[in-house]
Design an enzyme around this catalytic site. Structure first.
Site, short mmCIF file in Angstrom:
data_model
loop_
_atom_site.label_atom_id
_atom_site.label_comp_id
_atom_site.label_asym_id
_atom_site.label_seq_id
_atom_site.Cartn_x
_atom_site.Cartn_y
_atom_site.Cartn_z
N LYS A 107 0.98 -1.38 -0.03
CA LYS A 107 -0.09 -0.11 0.14
C LYS A 107 0.90 1.78 0.01
O LYS A 107 0.76 2.19 -0.42
CB LYS A 107 -0.59 -0.03 1.49
CG LYS A 107 -2.02 -1.57 1.24
CD LYS A 107 -3.37 -0.82 2.08
CE LYS A 107 -4.69 -2.08 1.67
NZ LYS A 107 -4.16 -3.27 1.77
C1 LIG Z 1 -4.22 -4.31 0.67
C2 LIG Z 1 -3.75 -5.68 0.56
C3 LIG Z 1 -3.30 -6.74 -0.35
C4 LIG Z 1 -5.28 -6.18 -0.55
O1 LIG Z 1 -4.71 -5.59 -1.83
P1 LIG Z 1 -6.74 -5.07 -2.57
O2 LIG Z 1 -5.75 -3.81 -3.46
O3 LIG Z 1 -7.46 -4.74 -1.86
O4 LIG Z 1 -7.30 -6.35 -3.84
C5 LIG Z 1 -3.48 -7.45 -0.64
N1 LIG Z 1 -2.50 -8.38 0.62
C6 LIG Z 1 -1.52 -6.99 1.40
C7 LIG Z 1 -0.50 -6.89 2.51
C8 LIG Z 1 -2.77 -5.62 2.03
O5 LIG Z 1 -2.32 -5.48 2.68
#
Ligand SMILES: *Cc1c(COP(=O)(O)O)cnc(C)c1O
Length: 526
Positions: free
Chosen positions: A113
């Protein structure tokens, strides 16, 4: 380039308005009026690009020059990725002849993120500063409010710390986020960062945040801003690493053309949606985009049945290792109630519905409207609005077969249980090369193995790795505890985590999940 709502209407926004607004007034999400195509010589011109160069090249296709000039855009991008620990930002690692991992967790909070939220923070600051320079009489400010069960909160805090004119309030359920995540959030002591530890559950936190946004008076007074994954800038920022992976794979394989399949651990459908945009722009993908879900498998079920429907899994699907949520009085109840997520070993993917899926639904609806329809875009918006209102009233919607077929052209999907997460972490630790993955990436790896059976032998898979394993020590330790030569501290813990648990913290205790209490805290500190 302008942006409009997936639920129709004539409103069109600039990039700046889209980023600062988040959700459309009619409840829809913003998408670009057209998907830009790649410049003619992109393959050659971009092949030696750094991550920053590629970001500028891709982003500028979606942002008009008169909104952000290329010089300004480059400054923002440079600043956003300067603090990543790896020079390539998102490096590609080889796990096998046909299997590569794209490591997306070299940013400040060790999860993917960061790639989007570092840029989003800089965009917010840039827009506010410019508005305030133009109009000296007002000093526009933004108050970002969000609820988190761990990952989004820390990435948002690191994206917005120390930013001029922005305050951020992140609510987390006290004692219910992992110790590392709690430390990552609360040890950021910049004056504009406010962590609220709420006595309650994640759902309580989420409800308070929703109520704050719905409070028009409060919202107007404080200019509430959202950082959740429906923000268009987050999708856009993530599109870049699909291109970066493509070129990295070319270099690694040393061939003029590679056939690639991306497999993505998926929750809210933001990460993989970025891959869909890359494909629609013209990035060659021989294999379908692979949606890898955990036991919260609403998306995997959609691709199987064409029904988008809240949880219908039976308690029999429970793997023995899954414990009911801490503090939930009755685990069985929680697993059978379609209004609660199922707690898994990959918590960042524990979702009931996928907020960004609505964007894909719009494209599916659009393609299903006859090409010669003079109001194709308007019709698509009406269809999506209808589907979403049905989803809201009935908790489910079924799309026509023709729409499902369009969805299956570009995507495939698999569901992965906790048991399989554990065995996957173990088998990759024992494999050659030995590689430790976090439980979310493990979902991707296991799904990829199944998806490979549908591929021709020349397809190379790139699995997106969304977090560093040290962030999810419980699952990783559970998987490897009985493995010879395994030592979490020595083999997995990054040096940077040392001492983090002892660092000074700043956190505000919120004694009950009460919106008025939270409002008063925000009023007092903003
Ligand atoms: C947020 C997240 C996801 C999922 O991503 P999306 O964009 O919501 O599909 C997968 N793995 C981790 C570690 C995350 O923080």
């Amino acid at each position: 380039m302008k942006y409009f709502s997936t639920r129709g209407g004539s409103q069109e926004l600039t990039f700046e308005e889209t980023v600062l607004t988040g959700l459309a007034p009619n409840g829809g999400l913003y998408i670009p009026t057209s998907i830009p195509t790649l410049p003619e010589n992109w393959k050659n011109d971009w092949k030696e690009h750094s991550f920053v160069d590629l970001s500028v090249a891709v982003l500028s296709l979606y942002i008009s020059q008169d909104e952000i000039s290329e010089v300004e855009l480059r400054k923002l991008v440079v600043k956003s990725y300067a603090r990543f620990r790896h020079p390539e930002v998102t490096p590609l690692k080889k796990l096998g002849d046909k299997k590569y991992i794209l490591e997306l967790w070299h940013g400040p909070t060790w999860a993917f993120k960061d790639v989007a939220l570092q840029l989003l923070g800089n965009l917010f600051e840039f827009f506010l500063q410019r508005r305030n320079e133009k109009n000296l009489e007002v000093n526009e400010k933004l108050t970002v409010v969000g609820a988190t069960s761990g990952d989004t909160g820390s990435a948002a805090i690191y994206g917005l710390r120390n930013k001029t004119n922005i305050s951020i309030f992140i609510l987390h359920p006290k004692g219910r986020v992992s110790p590392i995540q709690e430390a990552q959030m609360t040890t950021v002591t910049d004056a504009n960062i406010h962590n609220l530890a709420v006595k309650g559950t994640f759902d309580d936190c989420q409800d308070i945040v929703k109520a704050l946004f719905a409070d028009t008076k409060f919202n107007a007074k404080h200019h509430l801003g959202a950082v959740n994954s429906i923000n268009w800038a987050r999708i856009l920022a993530q599109t870049v690493y699909y291109f970066f992976a493509y070129f990295s794979l070319h270099r690694a394989v040393g061939e003029a053309d590679v056939e690639v399949q991306f497999v993505v651990p998926t929750g809210n459908f933001g990460d993989i949606l970025a891959g869909y945009y890359a494909k629609r722009m013209g990035l060659p993908m021989a294999g379908k985009l692979g949606v890898a879900t955990n036991a919260n498998d609403i998306l995997a079920r959609f691709w199987k049945t064409g029904r988008y429907e809240k949880a219908d899994w039976s308690p029999l699907d429970d793997s023995p290792l899954t414990q009911p949520a801490a503090g939930s009085s009755d685990g069985k109840q929680a697993t059978q109630d379609s209004n609660r997520v199922k707690e898994t070993l990959s918590p960042a993917m524990d979702i009931l519905i996928s907020s960004n899926f609505e964007r894909l639904l719009w494209y599916l609806a659009y393609e299903n409207v006859p090409e010669d329809d003079s109001d194709r875009r308007g019709k698509a918006g009406e269809i999506v609005a209808g589907w979403m209102s049905q989803m809201k009233s009935d908790g489910k919607v079924e799309v026509p077969t023709s729409v499902l077929e369009i969805a299956r052209r570009d995507f495939c999907a698999e569901r992965v249980g906790d048991e399989q997460i554990l065995t996957t972490i173990q088998s990759h630790f024992l494999g050659t090369p030995s590689y430790v993955v976090d439980p979310h990436t493990a979902v991707g790896l296991f799904a990829a193995e199944r998806m490979a059976q549908q591929n021709t032998s020349s397809v190379i898979q790139v699995i997106l790795s969304t977090a560093h394993p040290a962030k999810f020590s419980e699952a990783v330790s559970a998987a490897l505890i009985n493995t010879p030569n395994f030592n979490f501290e020595n083999q997995i813990m990054p040096e940077e985590f040392n001492g983090m648990l002892q660092k000074e913290r700043r956190v505000i205790d919120v004694e009950s999940a009460d919106i008025e209490l939270v409002k008063s805290i925000i009023e007092a500190r903003v």
